[in-house]
Design a protein around this motif. Structure first.
Motif, PDB file in Angstrom:
ATOM      1  N   ALA A 129      10.873 -18.711 -78.885  1.00 44.61           N
ATOM      2  CA  ALA A 129      10.535 -19.609 -77.772  1.00 44.61           C
ATOM      3  C   ALA A 129       9.127 -19.311 -77.260  1.00 44.61           C
ATOM      4  N   PRO A 130       8.304 -20.343 -77.049  1.00 41.34           N
ATOM      5  CA  PRO A 130       6.976 -20.112 -76.497  1.00 41.34           C
ATOM      6  C   PRO A 130       6.980 -19.969 -74.974  1.00 41.34           C
ATOM      7  N   THR A 131       7.955 -20.620 -74.335  1.00 37.91           N
ATOM      8  CA  THR A 131       8.011 -20.684 -72.877  1.00 37.91           C
ATOM      9  C   THR A 131       9.463 -20.837 -72.440  1.00 37.91           C
ATOM     10  N   VAL A 132       9.801 -20.243 -71.294  1.00 33.64           N
ATOM     11  CA  VAL A 132      11.137 -20.417 -70.717  1.00 33.64           C
ATOM     12  C   VAL A 132      10.969 -21.080 -69.357  1.00 33.64           C
ATOM     13  N   GLU A 133      11.866 -22.023 -69.082  1.00 38.85           N
ATOM     14  CA  GLU A 133      11.809 -22.790 -67.846  1.00 38.85           C
ATOM     15  C   GLU A 133      13.126 -22.634 -67.093  1.00 38.85           C
ATOM     16  N   VAL A 163       5.792 -21.223 -60.377  1.00 37.62           N
ATOM     17  CA  VAL A 163       6.104 -22.614 -60.067  1.00 37.62           C
ATOM     18  C   VAL A 163       5.062 -23.498 -60.750  1.00 37.62           C
ATOM     19  N   VAL A 164       5.555 -24.482 -61.519  1.00 39.81           N
ATOM     20  CA  VAL A 164       4.655 -25.415 -62.200  1.00 39.81           C
ATOM     21  C   VAL A 164       4.970 -26.864 -61.838  1.00 39.81           C
ATOM     22  N   GLY A 165       5.983 -27.063 -61.002  1.00 43.46           N
ATOM     23  CA  GLY A 165       6.332 -28.424 -60.606  1.00 43.46           C
ATOM     24  C   GLY A 165       7.599 -28.455 -59.784  1.00 43.46           C
ATOM     25  N   GLN A 166       8.045 -29.675 -59.490  1.00 44.60           N
ATOM     26  CA  GLN A 166       9.284 -29.890 -58.751  1.00 44.60           C
ATOM     27  C   GLN A 166      10.049 -31.013 -59.434  1.00 44.60           C
ATOM     28  N   THR A 167      11.358 -30.895 -59.440  1.00 42.52           N
ATOM     29  CA  THR A 167      12.201 -31.921 -60.050  1.00 42.52           C
ATOM     30  C   THR A 167      12.602 -32.948 -58.997  1.00 42.52           C
ATOM     31  N   ASP A 168      13.326 -33.954 -59.424  1.00 40.61           N
ATOM     32  CA  ASP A 168      13.930 -34.902 -58.494  1.00 40.61           C
ATOM     33  C   ASP A 168      15.359 -34.476 -58.153  1.00 40.61           C
ATOM     34  N   SER A 172      22.467 -28.036 -53.113  1.00 45.24           N
ATOM     35  CA  SER A 172      22.732 -27.750 -51.695  1.00 45.24           C
ATOM     36  C   SER A 172      21.662 -28.376 -50.809  1.00 45.24           C
ATOM     37  N   THR A 173      21.285 -29.576 -51.100  1.00 41.92           N
ATOM     38  CA  THR A 173      20.280 -30.383 -50.402  1.00 41.92           C
ATOM     39  C   THR A 173      18.849 -29.851 -50.534  1.00 41.92           C
ATOM     40  N   MET A 174      18.642 -28.791 -51.296  1.00 35.64           N
ATOM     41  CA  MET A 174      17.300 -28.239 -51.491  1.00 35.64           C
ATOM     42  C   MET A 174      16.709 -28.756 -52.795  1.00 35.64           C
ATOM     43  N   PRO A 175      15.415 -29.106 -52.783  1.00 40.00           N
ATOM     44  CA  PRO A 175      14.785 -29.542 -54.024  1.00 40.00           C
ATOM     45  C   PRO A 175      14.752 -28.403 -55.041  1.00 40.00           C
ATOM     46  N   ARG A 176      14.920 -28.768 -56.315  1.00 45.20           N
ATOM     47  CA  ARG A 176      14.849 -27.780 -57.386  1.00 45.20           C
ATOM     48  C   ARG A 176      13.445 -27.755 -57.959  1.00 45.20           C
ATOM     49  N   LEU A 177      12.910 -26.566 -58.081  1.00 44.66           N
ATOM     50  CA  LEU A 177      11.564 -26.362 -58.598  1.00 44.66           C
ATOM     51  C   LEU A 177      11.589 -26.315 -60.114  1.00 44.66           C
ATOM     52  N   VAL A 178      10.415 -26.388 -60.722  1.00 43.34           N
ATOM     53  CA  VAL A 178      10.258 -26.091 -62.140  1.00 43.34           C
ATOM     54  C   VAL A 178       9.451 -24.804 -62.181  1.00 43.34           C
ATOM     55  N   LYS A 179      10.062 -23.762 -62.749  1.00 42.51           N
ATOM     56  CA  LYS A 179       9.375 -22.469 -62.868  1.00 42.51           C
ATOM     57  C   LYS A 179       9.299 -22.122 -64.336  1.00 42.51           C
ATOM     58  N   ARG A 180       8.192 -21.541 -64.747  1.00 45.78           N
ATOM     59  CA  ARG A 180       8.011 -21.173 -66.154  1.00 45.78           C
ATOM     60  C   ARG A 180       7.518 -19.752 -66.305  1.00 45.78           C
ATOM     61  N   ALA A 181       7.953 -19.165 -67.423  1.00 38.77           N
ATOM     62  CA  ALA A 181       7.421 -17.888 -67.893  1.00 38.77           C
ATOM     63  C   ALA A 181       6.903 -18.138 -69.299  1.00 38.77           C
ATOM     64  N   VAL A 182       5.640 -17.879 -69.523  1.00 46.58           N
ATOM     65  CA  VAL A 182       5.039 -18.057 -70.849  1.00 46.58           C
ATOM     66  C   VAL A 182       5.255 -16.766 -71.622  1.00 46.58           C
ATOM     67  N   LEU A 183       5.805 -16.926 -72.821  1.00 48.92           N
ATOM     68  CA  LEU A 183       6.092 -15.748 -73.647  1.00 48.92           C
ATOM     69  C   LEU A 183       4.956 -15.535 -74.618  1.00 48.92           C
TER      70      LEU A 183
END
Length: 183
Positions: A129-133, A163-168, A172-183
């Motif tokens: 895997a190049p990246t994990v999200e 953090v690299v973004g936010q989802t829709d 629990s009423t909280m927005p879900r983020l997009v987080k990444r780790a580059v391998l």
């Protein structure tokens, strides 16, 4: 001592009370395929999924006792993410996705999650895997335990996710983020 094992399944970890629990299958397979694979048993279906090319996660052990489960795999192998409209790909990177992180009661706040996420990253790295999200939330305080499986921003930052973004999507009423780790 904390250690992890890839290719294990939730039956070895936090979800041991009933074969009717999620078993991290609903994101990976339609209900019909789960029933076919397991002969009606979600546990048996998960055992069959563990035999595939990319085992669906890692189990974390403390002194030989399974205490945590992290479901991780190539996003392209997780149909619910592929078809979903609320957690869309940010780009064309062949990311691996973390679907859930679960720590058995009585073992929380002892470093299990950090060890487990470190093991999940190593599992992904070994499989190319190049990246994990991940798609956690950023709670002000304690999280609703029913939605805690998505993880928190802080737990992923401990193992160098950014953090690299936010989802829709929300948990629990909280927005879900997009987080990444580059391998």
């Amino acid at each position: 001592m904390l250690r992890h094992r890839s290719g294990a399944h939730p039956a070895d970890s936090a979800q041991t009370s009933s074969a009717h629990h999620c078993w991290c299958l609903s994101h990976r397979l339609p209900a019909r395929e789960i029933a076919e694979l397991g002969g009606g048993s979600r546990e048996q279906a998960m055992r069959r999924v563990c035999e595939r090319e990319h085992p669906p996660g890692v189990v974390t052990y403390a002194d030989g006792v399974p205490v945590g489960w992290c479901s991780i795999g190539p996003r392209r192998e997780i149909p619910r993410l592929v078809a979903g409209k609320k957690i869309r790909p940010l780009d064309d990177v062949d990311v691996w996705s973390i679907i859930c992180v679960v720590v058995r009661g009585g073992h929380r706040r002892r470093g299990v999650t950090t060890a487990m996420l470190t093991g999940a990253l190593e599992h992904a790295r070994r499989h190319g895997a190049p990246t994990v999200e991940a798609h956690p939330v950023d709670p002000d305080g304690r999280m609703d335990l029913m939605m805690a499986f998505v993880g928190s921003r802080a737990m992923f930052e401990k193992v160098d996710f950014e953090v690299v973004g936010q989802t829709d999507a929300v948990a629990s009423t909280m927005p879900r983020l997009v987080k990444r780790a580059v391998l």
